[in-house]
Design an enzyme around this catalytic site. Structure first.
Site, PDB file in Angstrom:
ATOM      1  N   HIS A 185       0.814  -1.208   0.000  1.00 43.86           N
ATOM      2  CA  HIS A 185       0.000   0.000   0.000  1.00 43.86           C
ATOM      3  C   HIS A 185       0.852   1.264   0.000  1.00 43.86           C
ATOM      4  CE1 HIS A 185      -4.212  -1.623   1.138  1.00 43.86           C
ATOM      5  NE2 HIS A 185      -3.530  -2.534   0.453  1.00 43.86           N
TER       6      HIS A 185
ATOM      7  N   HIS B  64      -2.052 -12.451  -2.151  1.00 41.37           N
ATOM      8  CA  HIS B  64      -3.124 -13.095  -1.391  1.00 41.37           C
ATOM      9  C   HIS B  64      -2.761 -14.517  -0.979  1.00 41.37           C
ATOM     10  CE1 HIS B  64      -6.375 -10.108  -2.998  1.00 41.37           C
ATOM     11  NE2 HIS B  64      -5.405  -9.529  -2.303  1.00 41.37           N
TER      12      HIS B  64
END
Length: 730
Positions: free
Chosen positions: A96, A259
């Site tokens: 992020h 993920h």
């Protein structure tokens, strides 16, 4: 001293320095020059002579990595680690940090450490990353100035991956912290979090944005606007990742690889969650999103609102994500927090996920709507299945895409620091050949300058070509610039703003000078066309100053090399094409954004201050460097003479300006007494007389005793642009 009380009510006043109604409140469309003056020494706690690159060299890099590895499993009572491992949290933190980058203007990304400041520190998508950074504080405190926050955030993500079994491609340090939020980055115009006023037509995303909603890094994990539509989500994923310079393979690798680790958090209703860090009470000391549900952490954590992990063994690099994605059918459910997500049906015991806190509990794997887009999108699906069949390729491609994700905004590899910089270079780094020859001497420079002077090229041709070569530079992601000489390659040589036919003639003439010099000297001494282009600009400016009565020398430092077409990604470089260039009075078409605002945006990308921008505009106009030889803004009767005439005539009260068109994009200046047409201008020209701040600067350069100052300041600003990408000499 008496207290400042109201003489009527006796109450204390509320006013403090900097408070009250601002100019922006009164005039919301006012030109924002503040973005040209960010990150001054006044906001920087480090001394003027602080050199981060030199400090980084003192860093015990391996000791730092050992400390980071140990941190991964050093669970803290105030924020316990899921599965006893902070690795997934730190991967999300690094992702992020870097993932705000967008290729359109090069802004965002992880190179400045902006995740520490608003708005990023309080974005909904960054919920609980404040805890990740706070977990890192003891390590940052220990190593201090030797590692910036910007570098530490990314390196920690690397170490997290390595500690869980992935071999990374490497790490390049060199990200220098800033000390304040950056006002130049346009995050969108929405006034509410998760607002989505940025799409038009067939879900076409507003430029240069690379996230579908305000406060998200990429896409809404529940689906477009919270609608659980996997194919619609795949559309959003493709658009946003492309705007981060990722192709379909890189996109699948990043999502599937990222993920592989960790879980989502949605234990209960978001109503239990308090305000983000910027709005949190002072006693929270910079932490936000205080959770009053249960323990407030661990299994009671509330984050994105989705709940669960994607696969078994969420702290190990395995093929479990892709295996699980394709092995099972999925049912749409709502998490305890009320968010749409998908749970696997009829799950085999081996694929059940152990609870993050209680090892006696197990859960079905979950997928987001965006995850299912990889399974059902006709382009993503075969890529993902191929990775499932080829684990080594998957690991390699994820590591490569991760390296690109975390280094895309750092510029050329010459800026990378540390022992783990890969030896291999990548085309997305815009590689430039190393200097492997002797550089030209002062005597050689004098010789070449004479050849340029005798070539028949005009002052404006020489200056405009040098400007076209160097002014592609973006301080945001350190791309573009004159080094590499890519103005002679696709796509730059055919950009409209560069007037391809004229450019080709200039380049052919300069190329002949280069070849003649190189052929007449030993093989170990050469000059590049990139250098000669910039030297040509020096010659043009020196001659223009001479015509104005000043003998000056424009600084020149050789050492640029010429890249080849194979080192140049045409599609990647296409985003650098100027849609406007106020310095050449060029506007490709009419835009919603005003030309003067676009000028400020370009000046900021060029790292110019308001005075530097102003003096460059004035000089470029009198040097007759407008696109297509337009006379707009050429306020002089002696073009190609480096004078302050632009400012003198702009501020002349004997001129009356009138719009030439209904939309007021071009103007005519008439003699106030005779009515005779004197000049024509664009909005970019007239803003230097209209805007109060720019007019104040223009007045300085119009003064009779500042004619030489104008020339010196122009040369300083010019030289700054010509060397903007010369990181090796800074």
């Amino acid at each position: 001293m008496t207290e400042n009380k109201c003489p009527v009510t006796g109450k204390m006043g509320k006013a403090t320095a900097g408070s009250g109604t601002t100019n922006k409140d009164w005039w919301p469309n006012q030109l924002n020059l503040n973005i040209l003056h960010q990150n001054s020494q006044l906001s920087n706690p480090m001394s003027k002579d602080f050199n981060y690159a030199e400090e980084f060299k003192k860093l015990d890099f391996q000791a730092l990595k050992v400390d980071l590895y140990m941190l991964m499993t050093d669970s803290q009572i105030w924020w316990p680690a899921d599965y006893g491992n902070y690795g997934p949290l730190f991967i999300r933190m690094a992702w992020h940090s870097a993932g705000t980058y967008r290729v359109g203007d090069g802004r965002g990304g992880g190179s400045l450490g902006l995740q520490r400041f608003a708005p990023l520190n309080s974005w909904p998508d960054n919920i609980n990353l404040d805890k990740a950074r706070r977990l890192l504080w003891p390590i940052k405190k220990k190593y201090g100035n030797k590692i910036s926050w910007a570098d530490l955030l990314i390196l920690t993500g690397n170490c997290a991956l390595e500690s869980m079994g992935l071999k990374t491609l490497g790490f390049g340090g060199g990200r220098v912290d800033v000390w304040e939020p950056q006002e130049d980055i346009y995050w969108g115009s929405e006034k509410e979090w998760l607002g989505d006023e940025r799409e038009k037509g067939d879900k076409e995303l507003e430029n240069p944005l690379a996230a579908v909603q305000m406060g998200l890094i990429y896409v809404n994990p529940e689906g477009p606007n919270g609608n659980p539509d996997p194919l619609g989500s795949a559309h959003d994923v493709r658009e946003t990742f492309a705007r981060m310079a990722m192709n379909d393979e890189e996109t699948v690798a990043l999502i599937a690889g990222g993920h592989t680790f960790g879980k989502c958090h949605g234990a209960a209703s978001p109503s239990y969650v308090g305000p983000a860090p910027e709005a949190a009470p002072i006693e929270e000391q910079g932490l936000g999103w205080k959770n009053t549900y249960g323990s407030g952490n661990g299994d009671d954590t509330i984050g994105s609102g989705l709940e669960g992990a994607w696969k078994a063994n969420p702290t190990k690099w395995t093929m479990g994500y892709l295996k699980t994605l394709f092995k099972y059918d999925w049912e749409l459910v709502k998490s305890p927090a009320g968010a749409y997500q998908w749970l696997a049906k009829n799950v085999d015991e081996e694929d059940m996920v152990i609870d993050a806190e209680d090892s006696t509990k197990k859960h079905r794997p979950m997928m987001t709507t965006a995850d299912l887009g990889l399974r059902y999108d006709p382009i993503y699906e075969p890529i993902a299945r191929n990775y499932l069949k080829n684990p080594e390729k998957f690991a390699h491609d994820f590591a490569s895409a991760w390296f690109k994700l975390t280094h895309r905004d750092m510029g050329p590899i010459s800026r990378y620091l540390g022992p783990e910089v890969p030896k291999e270079s990548f085309i997305w780094q815009d590689p430039i050949p190393l200097v492997k020859h002797k550089l030209i001497t002062k005597k050689d420079i004098t010789h070449i300058k004479k050849k340029i002077l005798d070539s028949g090229l005009s002052i404006s041709d020489l200056v405009a070509t040098a400007w076209a070569s160097a002014s592609t530079f973006r301080g945001s992601d350190k791309r573009g610039g004159a080094n590499g000489g890519r103005i002679r390659l696709e796509p730059q040589k055919n950009w409209e703003v560069n007037e391809p036919k004229k450019l080709n003639n200039v380049l052919n003439t300069l190329k002949q000078i280069k070849e003649n010099f190189n052929s007449s000297h030993s093989k170990d001494k050469k000059v590049s066309l990139a250098d000669i282009i910039i030297l040509g600009g020096c010659v043009g400016i020196e001659q223009a100053a001479k015509r104005a009565g000043y003998n000056i020398n424009v600084p020149f430092i050789p050492g640029r090399t010429d890249a080849i077409q194979e080192q140049t990604d045409v599609k990647s470089f296409a985003v650098l094409e100027p849609k406007e260039d106020g310095f050449r009075n060029y506007l490709k078409t009419k835009y919603v954004v005003k030309p003067e605002d676009m000028l400020i945006d370009r000046a900021q990308l060029l790292t110019l201050t308001a005075p530097e921008m102003t003096v460059l505009i004035g000089g470029m106009r009198v040097l007759n460097c407008n696109y297509n030889k337009s006379k707009d803004g050429v306020f002089t009767n002696r073009p190609e003479c480096l004078t302050n005439d632009f400012f003198v005539n702009l501020l002349d009260m004997n001129t009356v300006w009138k719009p030439k068109s209904e939309d007021k994009d071009r103007f005519e200046g008439f003699d106030r007494e005779t009515g005779e047409l004197k000049w024509t201008a664009t909005r970019v020209d007239l803003i230097f007389g209209s805007n109060s701040q720019l007019r104040a600067i223009a007045e300085v350069y119009a003064c009779d005793d500042n004619k030489e100052k104008f020339i010196q300041d122009f040369i300083f600003a010019w030289n700054k642009i010509m060397n903007a990408d010369r990181f090796e000499i800074k």
